[in-house]
Scaffold this active site. Structure first.
Site, PDB file in Angstrom:
ATOM      1  N   SER A  98      49.393   6.267  64.334  1.00  0.00           N
ATOM      2  CA  SER A  98      49.966   6.092  63.003  1.00  0.00           C
ATOM      3  C   SER A  98      51.123   5.121  63.076  1.00  0.00           C
ATOM      4  O   SER A  98      52.122   5.377  63.771  1.00  0.00           O
ATOM      5  CB  SER A  98      50.459   7.435  62.457  1.00  0.00           C
ATOM      6  OG  SER A  98      51.209   7.242  61.280  1.00  0.00           O
ATOM      7  N   HIS A 158      45.925   4.173  61.947  1.00  0.00           N
ATOM      8  CA  HIS A 158      46.138   5.017  60.776  1.00  0.00           C
ATOM      9  C   HIS A 158      47.321   4.467  59.999  1.00  0.00           C
ATOM     10  O   HIS A 158      48.421   4.328  60.539  1.00  0.00           O
ATOM     11  CB  HIS A 158      46.412   6.450  61.232  1.00  0.00           C
ATOM     12  CG  HIS A 158      46.415   7.451  60.120  1.00  0.00           C
ATOM     13  ND1 HIS A 158      45.254   7.961  59.584  1.00  0.00           N
ATOM     14  CD2 HIS A 158      47.433   8.042  59.455  1.00  0.00           C
ATOM     15  CE1 HIS A 158      45.560   8.839  58.637  1.00  0.00           C
ATOM     16  NE2 HIS A 158      46.873   8.900  58.532  1.00  0.00           N
ATOM     17  N   ASP A 188      49.610   4.968  56.650  1.00  0.00           N
ATOM     18  CA  ASP A 188      50.012   5.899  55.606  1.00  0.00           C
ATOM     19  C   ASP A 188      50.651   5.157  54.439  1.00  0.00           C
ATOM     20  O   ASP A 188      51.721   4.551  54.589  1.00  0.00           O
ATOM     21  CB  ASP A 188      51.017   6.914  56.152  1.00  0.00           C
ATOM     22  CG  ASP A 188      50.391   7.882  57.133  1.00  0.00           C
ATOM     23  OD1 ASP A 188      49.367   8.496  56.785  1.00  0.00           O
ATOM     24  OD2 ASP A 188      50.919   8.029  58.257  1.00  0.00           O
ATOM     25  N   MET A 201      52.500   5.624  51.002  1.00  0.00           N
ATOM     26  CA  MET A 201      53.248   6.666  50.293  1.00  0.00           C
ATOM     27  C   MET A 201      53.890   6.082  49.041  1.00  0.00           C
ATOM     28  O   MET A 201      54.420   4.968  49.075  1.00  0.00           O
ATOM     29  CB  MET A 201      54.343   7.229  51.200  1.00  0.00           C
ATOM     30  CG  MET A 201      53.854   7.783  52.516  1.00  0.00           C
ATOM     31  SD  MET A 201      55.245   8.369  53.503  1.00  0.00           S
ATOM     32  CE  MET A 201      54.408   8.850  55.007  1.00  0.00           C
ATOM     33  N   HIS A 247      45.398   6.130  54.625  1.00  0.00           N
ATOM     34  CA  HIS A 247      45.662   7.488  54.131  1.00  0.00           C
ATOM     35  C   HIS A 247      46.574   7.363  52.915  1.00  0.00           C
ATOM     36  O   HIS A 247      47.751   7.035  53.055  1.00  0.00           O
ATOM     37  CB  HIS A 247      46.324   8.306  55.251  1.00  0.00           C
ATOM     38  CG  HIS A 247      46.674   9.698  54.880  1.00  0.00           C
ATOM     39  ND1 HIS A 247      47.457  10.494  55.696  1.00  0.00           N
ATOM     40  CD2 HIS A 247      46.374  10.463  53.802  1.00  0.00           C
ATOM     41  CE1 HIS A 247      47.621  11.673  55.132  1.00  0.00           C
ATOM     42  NE2 HIS A 247      46.976  11.682  53.974  1.00  0.00           N
ATOM     43  N   MET A 281      48.758   8.765  50.348  1.00  0.00           N
ATOM     44  CA  MET A 281      49.572   9.909  49.918  1.00  0.00           C
ATOM     45  C   MET A 281      50.215   9.524  48.589  1.00  0.00           C
ATOM     46  O   MET A 281      51.419   9.274  48.498  1.00  0.00           O
ATOM     47  CB  MET A 281      50.632  10.229  50.962  1.00  0.00           C
ATOM     48  CG  MET A 281      50.101  10.538  52.340  1.00  0.00           C
ATOM     49  SD  MET A 281      51.452  11.002  53.442  1.00  0.00           S
ATOM     50  CE  MET A 281      50.667  10.767  55.029  1.00  0.00           C
ATOM     51  N   MET A 339      45.974  18.062  57.349  1.00  0.00           N
ATOM     52  CA  MET A 339      47.388  17.778  57.587  1.00  0.00           C
ATOM     53  C   MET A 339      47.994  18.968  58.327  1.00  0.00           C
ATOM     54  O   MET A 339      47.999  20.094  57.824  1.00  0.00           O
ATOM     55  CB  MET A 339      48.125  17.546  56.269  1.00  0.00           C
ATOM     56  CG  MET A 339      47.781  16.244  55.566  1.00  0.00           C
ATOM     57  SD  MET A 339      48.117  14.764  56.559  1.00  0.00           S
ATOM     58  CE  MET A 339      49.865  14.950  56.902  1.00  0.00           C
ATOM     59  N   GLY A 361      54.649  13.143  54.605  1.00  0.00           N
ATOM     60  CA  GLY A 361      55.756  12.361  54.092  1.00  0.00           C
ATOM     61  C   GLY A 361      56.767  11.926  55.113  1.00  0.00           C
ATOM     62  O   GLY A 361      57.541  11.001  54.877  1.00  0.00           O
ATOM     63  N   PHE A 362      56.766  12.573  56.279  1.00  0.00           N
ATOM     64  CA  PHE A 362      57.742  12.253  57.320  1.00  0.00           C
ATOM     65  C   PHE A 362      57.058  12.275  58.681  1.00  0.00           C
ATOM     66  O   PHE A 362      56.229  13.149  58.949  1.00  0.00           O
ATOM     67  CB  PHE A 362      58.890  13.273  57.346  1.00  0.00           C
ATOM     68  CG  PHE A 362      59.665  13.374  56.061  1.00  0.00           C
ATOM     69  CD1 PHE A 362      60.759  12.554  55.825  1.00  0.00           C
ATOM     70  CD2 PHE A 362      59.299  14.280  55.088  1.00  0.00           C
ATOM     71  CE1 PHE A 362      61.464  12.642  54.646  1.00  0.00           C
ATOM     72  CE2 PHE A 362      60.011  14.387  53.898  1.00  0.00           C
ATOM     73  CZ  PHE A 362      61.092  13.558  53.677  1.00  0.00           C
ATOM     74  N   GLY A 363      57.439  11.360  59.552  1.00  0.00           N
ATOM     75  CA  GLY A 363      56.969  11.389  60.925  1.00  0.00           C
ATOM     76  C   GLY A 363      57.831  12.319  61.762  1.00  0.00           C
ATOM     77  O   GLY A 363      58.927  12.712  61.372  1.00  0.00           O
ATOM     78  N   ASP A 420      46.165  15.313  61.450  1.00  0.00           N
ATOM     79  CA  ASP A 420      47.307  14.410  61.328  1.00  0.00           C
ATOM     80  C   ASP A 420      48.592  15.225  61.235  1.00  0.00           C
ATOM     81  O   ASP A 420      48.771  15.997  60.296  1.00  0.00           O
ATOM     82  CB  ASP A 420      47.140  13.551  60.074  1.00  0.00           C
ATOM     83  CG  ASP A 420      48.267  12.542  59.870  1.00  0.00           C
ATOM     84  OD1 ASP A 420      49.169  12.470  60.729  1.00  0.00           O
ATOM     85  OD2 ASP A 420      48.232  11.840  58.846  1.00  0.00           O
ATOM     86  N   GLY A 421      49.479  15.034  62.228  1.00  0.00           N
ATOM     87  CA  GLY A 421      50.794  15.639  62.148  1.00  0.00           C
ATOM     88  C   GLY A 421      51.152  16.463  63.364  1.00  0.00           C
ATOM     89  O   GLY A 421      50.503  17.472  63.650  1.00  0.00           O
ATOM     90  N   GLY A 422      52.159  16.033  64.088  1.00  0.00           N
ATOM     91  CA  GLY A 422      52.630  16.798  65.239  1.00  0.00           C
ATOM     92  C   GLY A 422      51.647  16.859  66.388  1.00  0.00           C
ATOM     93  O   GLY A 422      51.736  17.752  67.242  1.00  0.00           O
ATOM     94  N   GLY A 426      51.530   9.607  65.905  1.00  0.00           N
ATOM     95  CA  GLY A 426      52.552   8.580  65.741  1.00  0.00           C
ATOM     96  C   GLY A 426      53.557   8.614  66.859  1.00  0.00           C
ATOM     97  O   GLY A 426      53.548   7.778  67.768  1.00  0.00           O
ATOM     98  N   SER A 427      54.422   9.601  66.830  1.00  0.00           N
ATOM     99  CA  SER A 427      55.479   9.710  67.840  1.00  0.00           C
ATOM    100  C   SER A 427      54.907   9.807  69.248  1.00  0.00           C
ATOM    101  O   SER A 427      55.462   9.225  70.191  1.00  0.00           O
ATOM    102  CB  SER A 427      56.350  10.941  67.559  1.00  0.00           C
ATOM    103  OG  SER A 427      56.953  10.851  66.283  1.00  0.00           O
TER     104      SER A 427
END
Length: 220
Positions: A14, A39, A41, A43, A72, A74, A143, A148-150, A179-181, A201-202
């Protein structure tokens, strides 16, 4: 069984957590490091608190990578945005169940443009909300953080959603995406539960190793 014969997960970095001052370089680097998808995002500051980027950024990045551009959205009005996103060079577009009351129509709009279509659900939305469209979509995105936040922590109950989607899939060929964490310490469990694609992402852009090492760690 996964639609992917080997069940080797797709890793989709991401770019939300990439270096925005050098996005073209970052896009090239993660593709060269082994990422099949990217990916992106989008927003709108309404559906989620933040604003990221739109079609102009996608268009400018497109010449820098042959990777699949997985958009994606959002946003609260995806139908209005889809034509410009398509023209910018997207390959796949995912919209949120929670973001429109005309889900079938917008999935058709994406398919009519020649792209693959996906639907996403937020952590507070049950898998049952997807039942009416799983026959017509190409991917389903779980999700595993609130969008909304990485850099957010993974919500463990997302594993149950992935497993439920795998159980419900049957002969249908939608990809199950998360997607997420997503980190190396939960990636294997997600794939075991049925995930075909992991958005990270991170873990890719801010991980301890090189981009290639970070992607390899997610694959296990």
């Amino acid at each position: 069984m996964s639609p992917l014969a080997s069940h080797r997960p797709i890793i989709a970095p991401s770019i939300l957590t990439a270096d925005y001052a050098h996005l073209a370089r970052e896009v090239r680097a993660v593709h060269d490091a082994g990422a099949e998808w990217l990916h992106l995002d989008v927003m709108d500051g309404v559906f989620v608190p933040n604003i990221s980027f739109g079609a102009d950024v996608v268009r400018k990045l497109r010449p820098h990578s042959a990777a699949v551009f997985d958009l994606h959205l959002m946003v609260l009005d995806p139908a209005a945005m889809i034509p410009s996103i398509v023209a910018a060079g997207a390959d796949r577009i995912t919209i949120h169940v929670e973001g429109t009351i005309h889900l079938h129509r917008i999935i058709g709009q994406i398919h009519d443009a020649g792209l693959k279509a996906g639907v996403a659900i937020n952590p507070g939305t049950p898998v049952a909300a997807l039942e009416a469209v799983t026959d017509i979509v190409d991917q389903v995105l779980v999700m595993s953080v609130n969008p909304g936040f990485g850099g957010q922590s993974f919500i463990a109950s997302s594993l149950d959603k992935v497993a439920a989607l795998r159980e419900r899939r049957g002969a249908r060929q939608y990809l199950i995406c998360v997607d997420g964490g997503v980190k190396p310490d939960n990636a294997a469990a997600l794939v075991e539960a049925g995930a075909d694609m992991l958005v990270a992402g991170s873990a890719v852009f801010q991980g301890a190793g090189t981009y290639a090492e970070n992607i390899a760690a997610l694959r296990g």
